[in-house]
Scaffold this active site. Structure first.
Site, PDB file in Angstrom:
ATOM      1  N   HIS A  58       2.624  69.713  33.714  1.00  0.00           N
ATOM      2  CA  HIS A  58       1.670  70.364  32.821  1.00  0.00           C
ATOM      3  C   HIS A  58       0.375  70.821  33.509  1.00  0.00           C
ATOM      4  O   HIS A  58       0.100  72.005  33.639  1.00  0.00           O
ATOM      5  CB  HIS A  58       1.306  69.414  31.675  1.00  0.00           C
ATOM      6  CG  HIS A  58       2.485  68.843  30.948  1.00  0.00           C
ATOM      7  ND1 HIS A  58       3.320  69.581  30.126  1.00  0.00           N
ATOM      8  CD2 HIS A  58       2.975  67.570  30.912  1.00  0.00           C
ATOM      9  CE1 HIS A  58       4.248  68.794  29.618  1.00  0.00           C
ATOM     10  NE2 HIS A  58       4.072  67.569  30.077  1.00  0.00           N
TER      11      HIS A  58
HETATM   12  O1  RIB Z   1       0.900  66.992  26.843  1.00  0.00           O
HETATM   13  C1  RIB Z   1       0.660  66.979  28.229  1.00  0.00           C
HETATM   14  C2  RIB Z   1      -0.785  66.742  28.516  1.00  0.00           C
HETATM   15  O2  RIB Z   1      -1.196  65.477  27.976  1.00  0.00           O
HETATM   16  C3  RIB Z   1      -1.091  66.651  30.014  1.00  0.00           C
HETATM   17  O3  RIB Z   1      -2.409  67.057  30.238  1.00  0.00           O
HETATM   18  C4  RIB Z   1      -0.948  65.187  30.284  1.00  0.00           C
HETATM   19  O4  RIB Z   1      -1.683  64.773  31.443  1.00  0.00           O
HETATM   20  C5  RIB Z   1      -1.563  64.589  29.045  1.00  0.00           C
HETATM   21  O5  RIB Z   1      -2.984  64.596  29.212  1.00  0.00           O
END
Ligand code: RIB
Ligand code: CA
Length: 309
Positions: free
Chosen positions: A239
């Protein structure tokens, strides 16, 4: 000229990879790292940011601790994804780099009100710090070049069917940000789920053979299990590094303007990002639609290769 940048994060494994990418990129003038409660409690997200800067040999970077809980909701964390330390998989030494004062929100306000040129903000965790800064000092918008957010979902969430983790943890903060008038760029699960750390890509990271790339591979090996199994994917979606990749190579992405509204009323859909690409009202964000994942991993590896020892 290097891009003045502040990264707000909740390390967290994918935050850690994003930080390593950013710290190896001279395209950025990294003014500071602010941390927020999210994947793990604030004491750990702040410690983990310090561990990563130490691993990267960037002990000069200023790191600040921010809000220890969401605006209204009780804190929900994600140790099942990132481990109890938040950086499970890599055995990193205790950090010697200190936390800076003041509070991360004060740092954000101070930087954004005194900046000589506009600052870009990368938001990798719940938006609590940023929402508090916007409430306390709305004028910071004048010096905010762009707020690039990892969060939300056009389709399915990853905490509930409706909501993605960062927006689920602090839906009220996300609503404050999306109603603020800031120049917003959103990188949601729909894009990050196109960027999968497959076994081949993980092997390519490990093959770099430096202490940094070994730590990155060890972290990703642990992190990958949960989501890959949960979604039946050949690898975990990566992500937060997508935000850094966007800032470095925006042509890896395609985007559309949209009106994004955050649900804060219903328990069933709390934290839902409702994304309308045919907005009757004015669009409030550029929403990424696709990423060229091969190019993304090529960029990630090229940056990790810059850590030679
Ligand atoms: O849903 C994914 C996000 O939530 C990413 O930023 C992960 O690190 C958590 O913070
Ligand atoms: Ca994060």
């Amino acid at each position: 000229m290097p891009l003045p940048l502040i990264i707000d994060c909740d390390p967290g494994v994918d935050d850690a990879i994003a930080l390593l990418m950013a710290l190896a990129s001279p395209e950025f003038d990294l003014l500071g790292i602010t941390t927020v409660a999210g994947n793990v409690p604030l004491a750990l997200t702040a410690k983990n940011a310090r561990k990563i800067c130490q691993l990267a040999g960037r002990t000069e970077i200023d790191i600040y601790a921010g809000c220890p809980r969401p605006l209204l909701r009780p804190l929900v964390t994600a140790e099942q994804v990132h481990g109890s330390s938040g950086l499970e998989g890599a055995d990193l030494p205790e950090p010697t780099v200190p936390l800076r004062s003041p509070h991360a929100v004060s740092f954000l306000i101070e930087q954004l009100t005194t900046a000589q040129q506009p600052i870009t903000l990368a938001a990798l965790g719940p938006l609590t710090n940023i929402a508090v800064a916007l409430i306390q000092q709305p004028q910071i918008l004048q010096n905010l070049q762009e707020l690039v957010i990892m969060g939300g979902a056009i389709a399915q969430g990853n905490v509930t069917a409706s909501a993605e983790f960062n927006f689920y943890v602090d839906p009220h903060a996300a609503r404050v940000v999306f109603e603020s008038g800031a120049k917003l760029t959103l990188i949601s699960l729909d894009v990050t789920h196109q960027a999968l750390t497959t076994p081949e890509r993980l092997a390519n990271i490990r093959a770099i053979g430096s202490p940094v790339s070994k730590a990155a591979a060890d972290l990703l090996a642990y992190y990958g299990v949960t989501d890959a199994v949960k979604y039946g994917l050949p690898g975990a979606p990566l992500h937060d590094p997508c935000v850094i990749a966007y800032l470095l190579q925006p042509n890896l992405f395609t985007a559309e303007a949209a009106a994004v509204v955050i649900e804060t009323q219903s328990e069933l859909t709390l934290g839902r990002s409702v994304v309308n690409f045919q907005p009757v009202g004015a669009a409030n964000a550029r929403v990424m639609r696709t990423i060229r994942s091969a190019g993304f991993y090529q960029l990630l590896i090229e940056r990790l290769e810059r850590y030679v020892s």
